[in-house]
Design a protein around this motif. Structure first.
Motif, PDB file in Angstrom:
ATOM      1  N   GLU A  49      15.392   6.785 -10.551  1.00  0.00           N
ATOM      2  CA  GLU A  49      16.080   7.092  -9.567  1.00  0.00           C
ATOM      3  C   GLU A  49      15.579   8.739  -9.899  1.00  0.00           C
ATOM      4  O   GLU A  49      15.557   9.420  -8.529  1.00  0.00           O
ATOM      5  N   ASN A  50      15.581   9.631 -10.707  1.00  0.00           N
ATOM      6  CA  ASN A  50      14.744  10.686 -10.647  1.00  0.00           C
ATOM      7  C   ASN A  50      13.909  11.136  -9.871  1.00  0.00           C
ATOM      8  O   ASN A  50      13.360  11.964  -9.163  1.00  0.00           O
ATOM      9  N   GLU A  51      13.197   9.702  -9.276  1.00  0.00           N
ATOM     10  CA  GLU A  51      11.906  11.152  -9.137  1.00  0.00           C
ATOM     11  C   GLU A  51      12.461  10.326  -7.157  1.00  0.00           C
ATOM     12  O   GLU A  51      11.605  11.362  -6.368  1.00  0.00           O
ATOM     13  N   LEU A  52      13.251   9.850  -7.289  1.00  0.00           N
ATOM     14  CA  LEU A  52      14.437  10.350  -5.600  1.00  0.00           C
ATOM     15  C   LEU A  52      14.044  11.325  -4.654  1.00  0.00           C
ATOM     16  O   LEU A  52      14.024  12.064  -4.307  1.00  0.00           O
ATOM     17  N   GLU A  53      14.128  12.584  -6.432  1.00  0.00           N
ATOM     18  CA  GLU A  53      14.308  14.471  -5.778  1.00  0.00           C
ATOM     19  C   GLU A  53      13.840  14.599  -5.201  1.00  0.00           C
ATOM     20  O   GLU A  53      13.350  15.818  -4.525  1.00  0.00           O
ATOM     21  N   ARG A  54      11.888  14.189  -5.866  1.00  0.00           N
ATOM     22  CA  ARG A  54      10.502  13.921  -4.813  1.00  0.00           C
ATOM     23  C   ARG A  54       9.938  14.147  -3.492  1.00  0.00           C
ATOM     24  O   ARG A  54       9.094  13.243  -2.942  1.00  0.00           O
ATOM     25  N   ILE A  55      11.858  12.899  -3.543  1.00  0.00           N
ATOM     26  CA  ILE A  55      11.012  11.898  -1.811  1.00  0.00           C
ATOM     27  C   ILE A  55      12.418  12.900  -1.146  1.00  0.00           C
ATOM     28  O   ILE A  55      13.333  12.593  -1.087  1.00  0.00           O
ATOM     29  N   VAL A  56      11.351  13.121   0.363  1.00  0.00           N
ATOM     30  CA  VAL A  56      12.686  12.664   2.000  1.00  0.00           C
ATOM     31  C   VAL A  56      12.346  11.925   2.782  1.00  0.00           C
ATOM     32  O   VAL A  56      10.840  11.185   2.749  1.00  0.00           O
ATOM     33  N   ALA A 107       8.865   0.142  -0.301  1.00  0.00           N
ATOM     34  CA  ALA A 107       8.959   1.153  -0.551  1.00  0.00           C
ATOM     35  C   ALA A 107       8.766   2.146  -1.711  1.00  0.00           C
ATOM     36  O   ALA A 107       8.214   2.581  -2.330  1.00  0.00           O
ATOM     37  N   LEU A 108      10.116   1.960  -2.230  1.00  0.00           N
ATOM     38  CA  LEU A 108      10.905   2.451  -3.135  1.00  0.00           C
ATOM     39  C   LEU A 108      10.588   1.768  -4.758  1.00  0.00           C
ATOM     40  O   LEU A 108      11.255   2.256  -5.408  1.00  0.00           O
ATOM     41  N   LYS A 109      10.283   0.506  -4.490  1.00  0.00           N
ATOM     42  CA  LYS A 109      10.096  -0.205  -5.805  1.00  0.00           C
ATOM     43  C   LYS A 109       9.962   0.050  -6.716  1.00  0.00           C
ATOM     44  O   LYS A 109       8.276   1.234  -7.428  1.00  0.00           O
ATOM     45  N   GLY A 110      10.588   0.156  -8.166  1.00  0.00           N
ATOM     46  CA  GLY A 110       9.677   0.526  -9.481  1.00  0.00           C
ATOM     47  C   GLY A 110      10.243   2.016  -8.866  1.00  0.00           C
ATOM     48  O   GLY A 110       9.383   2.152 -10.713  1.00  0.00           O
ATOM     49  N   ILE A 166       1.166  -1.021   0.154  1.00  0.00           N
ATOM     50  CA  ILE A 166       0.035  -0.156  -0.218  1.00  0.00           C
ATOM     51  C   ILE A 166       0.920   1.086  -0.162  1.00  0.00           C
ATOM     52  O   ILE A 166       0.624   2.201  -0.526  1.00  0.00           O
ATOM     53  N   ILE A 167       2.019   1.877   0.630  1.00  0.00           N
ATOM     54  CA  ILE A 167       3.160   2.279   1.108  1.00  0.00           C
ATOM     55  C   ILE A 167       3.560   2.497  -0.501  1.00  0.00           C
ATOM     56  O   ILE A 167       3.759   3.577  -0.565  1.00  0.00           O
ATOM     57  N   ASN A 168       3.938   1.413  -1.150  1.00  0.00           N
ATOM     58  CA  ASN A 168       4.693   1.816  -2.520  1.00  0.00           C
ATOM     59  C   ASN A 168       3.264   1.866  -3.489  1.00  0.00           C
ATOM     60  O   ASN A 168       3.854   2.986  -4.543  1.00  0.00           O
ATOM     61  N   LYS A 169       1.942   1.747  -3.505  1.00  0.00           N
ATOM     62  CA  LYS A 169       0.914   2.210  -4.066  1.00  0.00           C
ATOM     63  C   LYS A 169       0.986   3.717  -3.829  1.00  0.00           C
ATOM     64  O   LYS A 169       0.879   5.129  -4.868  1.00  0.00           O
ATOM     65  N   LYS A 170       0.696   3.913  -2.959  1.00  0.00           N
ATOM     66  CA  LYS A 170       0.422   5.785  -2.350  1.00  0.00           C
ATOM     67  C   LYS A 170       1.478   6.824  -2.825  1.00  0.00           C
ATOM     68  O   LYS A 170       1.623   7.487  -3.186  1.00  0.00           O
ATOM     69  N   ILE A 171       3.104   6.227  -2.791  1.00  0.00           N
ATOM     70  CA  ILE A 171       3.919   7.111  -3.601  1.00  0.00           C
ATOM     71  C   ILE A 171       3.870   7.100  -4.460  1.00  0.00           C
ATOM     72  O   ILE A 171       3.752   8.335  -4.924  1.00  0.00           O
ATOM     73  N   LYS A 172       4.040   5.867  -5.662  1.00  0.00           N
ATOM     74  CA  LYS A 172       3.688   6.262  -7.069  1.00  0.00           C
ATOM     75  C   LYS A 172       1.932   6.854  -7.062  1.00  0.00           C
ATOM     76  O   LYS A 172       2.615   7.439  -8.116  1.00  0.00           O
ATOM     77  N   ILE A 226       7.209  12.552   1.670  1.00  0.00           N
ATOM     78  CA  ILE A 226       7.751  12.320   3.206  1.00  0.00           C
ATOM     79  C   ILE A 226       7.495  11.386   3.488  1.00  0.00           C
ATOM     80  O   ILE A 226       6.613  10.491   3.253  1.00  0.00           O
ATOM     81  N   LEU A 227       8.583   9.840   3.368  1.00  0.00           N
ATOM     82  CA  LEU A 227       8.667   8.579   3.219  1.00  0.00           C
ATOM     83  C   LEU A 227       8.890   8.231   5.071  1.00  0.00           C
ATOM     84  O   LEU A 227      10.691   8.374   4.933  1.00  0.00           O
ATOM     85  N   CYS A 228       7.876   7.764   5.760  1.00  0.00           N
ATOM     86  CA  CYS A 228       8.557   7.941   7.326  1.00  0.00           C
ATOM     87  C   CYS A 228       8.851   5.573   7.206  1.00  0.00           C
ATOM     88  O   CYS A 228       8.395   4.921   6.723  1.00  0.00           O
ATOM     89  N   VAL A 229      10.535   6.082   7.286  1.00  0.00           N
ATOM     90  CA  VAL A 229      10.825   4.357   7.780  1.00  0.00           C
ATOM     91  C   VAL A 229      11.748   5.012   9.657  1.00  0.00           C
ATOM     92  O   VAL A 229      11.571   5.856   9.872  1.00  0.00           O
TER      93      VAL A 229
END
Ligand code: PGA
Length: 247
Positions: A153-160, A147-150, A105-111, A121-124
Motif C-alpha cells: 500500500e505504501n508504494e501507491l504513494e509513488r504512483i499516479v 498492474a498493481l499486483k503484489g 510486463i506492465i507489472n514488472k516495469k512498475i516494480k 505514471i500508470l496509464c489505464v
C-alpha cells in the motif's frame, strides 16, 4: 483539485529542439502546479541540466522490465535513476498496442521503477469497443488490478494513475466531465477494494486524451481529479503555458 500536470512529449523533438523549447518555457513558467516533463530519452540530459533550480520533475516514457544485462536497446530503471528521472510512464496504450506490452510486463516495469526509486505514471483506459459495450469499468478494474499486483500500500504513494480512454488519445475527442468523474470514481473504488479507503483517497488520478487550451476549462472542476496528462498540446511551449495557466 487540479495541481498535477504531466507532459508526454512522445517521440517528438530532438535534444536541440527540447533545449529551444525549455529556453522559451522555463523563464515563463510560474511554477503553480506539480509539473512533470516526460521527455524522449535523448533529451533527458539537457532536460535535467536546464530544469535545475526549477521546481519541475523529469519523466521518462519507458523503462525496461529487466534490471540489467542482455536486453539490447533497453533502458533500465537504474540507468533512468542515474539520469535524474523522477517518474516514468508505464502502460500507455501506444505501448500496450504497438509494442505488445501485456499486464505482466506492465507489472514488472512498475516494480522495477519503484525498486529504483522512480515514481510511476500508470496509464489505464478503455477502447472504443469496450466503451460501446459498457465495459469501461471492467477494463479499468482489470488493468489496475493486474498492474498493481503484489504492491504494498505504501508504494501507491509513488504512483499516479492516468485515465486515458484510448479513443480520446490524439483524436480531438474527449469524454464529458461527468464521464471522467465516473471513471475516476471507479479507479478509486478499485484502489479502495484492493488496498484501503485511505489509499483510494490519497492516490493521484489524472486525465489524459486530447486536452488542449480550448477544452481544459471544461474539466478543471472535475470532482476527484488531480490533474492532466497532456500529449500533443504540450509540444508548443506557449500553448502549454496557456493550458497550465488555465488550471
Ligand atoms: P494527447 O495524448 O493529449 O495528444 O491526446 C495524451 C497521451 O497519450 O498521453
Amino acid at each position: 483539485m487540479i495541481n498535477t500536470i504531466i507532459a508526454n512529449f512522445k517521440m517528438n523533438k530532438t535534444e536541440s529542439e527540447v533545449k529551444d523549447y525549455l529556453m522559451t518555457f522555463l523563464p515563463r513558467y510560474e511554477g503553480k502546479v506539480d509539473l512533470t516533463l516526460c521527455l524522449p530519452f535523448t533529451a533527458l540530459h539537457v532536460g535535467r541540466y536546464l530544469c535545475q533550480g526549477h521546481d519541475i520533475r523529469l519523466g521518462a516514457q519507458n523503462i525496461s522490465d529487466e534490471e540489467e544485462g542482455r536486453c539490447t536497446g533497453e533502458i533500465s530503471g537504474r540507468m533512468l535513476k542515474d539520469s535524474g528521472v523522477d517518474f516514468v510512464i508505464v502502460g500507455h496504450s501506444e505501448r500496450r498496442k504497438k509494442f505488445k506490452e501485456d499486464s505482466k510486463i506492465i507489472n514488472k516495469k512498475i516494480k522495477s521503477a519503484l525498486k529504483n526509486g522512480i515514481g510511476v505514471i500508470l496509464c489505464v483506459g478503455e477502447s472504443l469497443a469496450e466503451r460501446n459495450t459498457l465495459k469501461t469499468f471492467e477494463t479499468l478494474r482489470d488493468q489496475l488490478e493486474s498492474a498493481l499486483k503484489g504492491l504494498y500500500e505504501n508504494e501507491l504513494e509513488r504512483i499516479v494513475v492516468a485515465y486515458e480512454p484510448i479513443w480520446a488519445i490524439g483524436t480531438g475527442k474527449t469524454p464529458t466531465a461527468k464521464e471522467i468523474g465516473q471513471a475516476v470514481k471507479e479507479i478509486r473504488r478499485v484502489i479502495a477494494d484492493d488496498f484501503s479507503k485511505n489509499a483510494s483517497e490519497n492516490i493521484k488520478v489524472v486525465y489524459g486524451g486530447s486536452i488542449d487550451s480550448k477544452n481544459v476549462k471544461q474539466f478543471t472542476g472535475c470532482k476527484n481529479l488531480d490533474g492532466f496528462l497532456i500529449g500533443g498540446a504540450c509540444l508548443e511551449p506557449n500553448n502549454f503555458l496557456k493550458i497550465i495557466s488555465l488550471c
